[in-house]
Design a protein around this motif. Structure first.
Motif, PDB file in Angstrom:
ATOM      1  N   HIS A 185      12.029   9.157 -14.611  1.00  0.00           N
ATOM      2  CA  HIS A 185      11.812  10.557 -14.229  1.00  0.00           C
ATOM      3  C   HIS A 185      12.789  11.501 -14.919  1.00  0.00           C
ATOM      4  O   HIS A 185      13.810  11.073 -15.469  1.00  0.00           O
ATOM      5  N   ASP A 187      15.170  14.695 -13.706  1.00  0.00           N
ATOM      6  CA  ASP A 187      15.678  15.357 -12.502  1.00  0.00           C
ATOM      7  C   ASP A 187      15.361  16.843 -12.585  1.00  0.00           C
ATOM      8  O   ASP A 187      15.240  17.412 -13.673  1.00  0.00           O
ATOM      9  N   HIS A 270      15.297   9.096 -17.406  1.00  0.00           N
ATOM     10  CA  HIS A 270      16.131   7.997 -16.909  1.00  0.00           C
ATOM     11  C   HIS A 270      15.522   7.310 -15.691  1.00  0.00           C
ATOM     12  O   HIS A 270      14.604   7.830 -15.054  1.00  0.00           O
TER      13      HIS A 270
HETATM   14 FE   LIG Z   1      17.432  10.984 -11.473  1.00  0.00          FE
END
Ligand SMILES: [Fe+2]
Ligand SMILES: O=C(O)CCC(=O)C(=O)O
Length: 318
Positions: A185, A187, A270
């Motif tokens: 994903h 962030d 990540h």
């Molecule tokens: Fe994350």
């Protein structure tokens, strides 16, 4: 196993550098003096730029690590099972066709202890005290100047960071068990620092593609491309049978209890790699914004379900 990024992990003598933090209490949770060490700072600044992540080894003291770990492990946690895109939402069917990476959803699972629970359901509030720490002589001086973690990370990032004001997503514990599928994903919060508290028996590296999305826009084609490549197209077999793991773009950092990892999670794709064995992988996640008042969107909040009290899958602590 030798670590590909070993040359950017700081190798100083931790014991020597923490000798000034000898007072008892919450201040002994971390070797705070490491965050005021110019060599550590310079090393982290270079690592973040050149490798997309910085690590401060042994930031927690041995006693601090044990206290933080037992606080987190005794807190109730939420088993979150969701179906969402790597942007942590349900996609954008208005702008993009169903087959486009922007609309590619995966099943993810992980467990969380959100900020409210860390604040209200623990006896000493130790985890939250790390995020909010202010140096003794700086007390009363609100914000940045007195908060050593915030000041250090801002210097590493080379921009002024602000604490997130998200009621749950600002500070939370991320627990990965062997049956979980932690997703790749981006962030929403620009910067993230993770203090690792417990290793799993196997797996569980931090995996990432440094600085692969130049902007934080969900329309950035570089973000679409990395999702296509790592999440949609990869079918290569690998020991844990997970997508993306064999791609040469992916860098890995073996996690280490007590060490702090810092990266730009909005620009570096990540995930926590899946784990094996019965011990959960446990990290304490701190998030930061680039302006005062940062909060996560409703999409990201619903995708994560950080607060055990909102949970339909609540598990009581150990
Ligand atoms: Fe994350
Ligand atoms: O635990 C990790 O290594 C990654 C956690 C993460 O990406 C997150 O909480 O957003």
């Amino acid at each position: 196993m030798s670590h590909p990024n070993e040359d950017y992990v700081w190798h100083g003598d931790d014991n020597e550098k923490c000798s000034s933090d000898s007072v008892l209490g919450k201040s002994t949770l971390l070797n705070w003096s490491l965050l005021e060490d110019p060599d550590v700072l310079e090393d982290c600044r270079t690592s973040l730029r050149e490798h997309g992540a910085a690590v401060v080894k042994n930031l927690a003291t041995p006693e601090g690590l044990e206290k933080l770990r037992s606080e987190v492990l005794s807190a109730p946690y939420n088993e979150s099972k969701q179906h969402y895109t790597p942007w942590q939402d349900q996609g954008d069917p208005v702008k993009y066709p169903e087959s486009h990476p922007r609309n590619f959803r995966t099943h993810s699972s992980a467990a969380f202890v959100g900020r409210k629970t860390l604040e209200e359901a623990t006896t000493d509030g130790l985890c939250i005290s790390v995020y909010n720490e202010t140096k003794e002589e700086g007390r009363g001086d609100v914000g940045f100047g007195a908060n050593r973690l915030l000041r250090f990370l801002s210097r590493v990032a080379d921009e002024r960071l602000y604490q997130s004001e998200d009621e749950n997503g600002s500070v939370y514990c991320y627990r990965i068990h062997s049956e979980h599928n932690p997703p790749w994903h981006f962030d929403e919060s620009p910067y993230t620092a993770i203090l690792y508290l417990q290793n799993p028996e196997g797996g569980g590296d931090f995996e990432y593609v440094p600085w692969c999305r130049p902007t934080t826009s969900k329309d950035d084609p570089a973000g679409h491309e990395i999702v296509r490549r790592l999440v949609m197209e990869t079918t290569l077999p690998n020991p844990l049978g997970t997508p993306g793991a064999d791609d040469p773009l992916v860098k890995r950092i073996p996690i280490q209890p007590g060490s702090l990892l810092f990266f730009n999670g909005a620009k570096s794709f990540h995930r926590a790699a899946p784990t094996t064995g019965s011990a959960p992988r446990v990290g304490l996640v701190f998030t930061f914004g680039l302006a005062e008042g940062f909060e996560n969107s409703q999409d990201v909040r619903s995708s994560n379900e950080w607060d055990p009290r909102d949970s339909t899958h609540l598990v009581s602590g150990e």
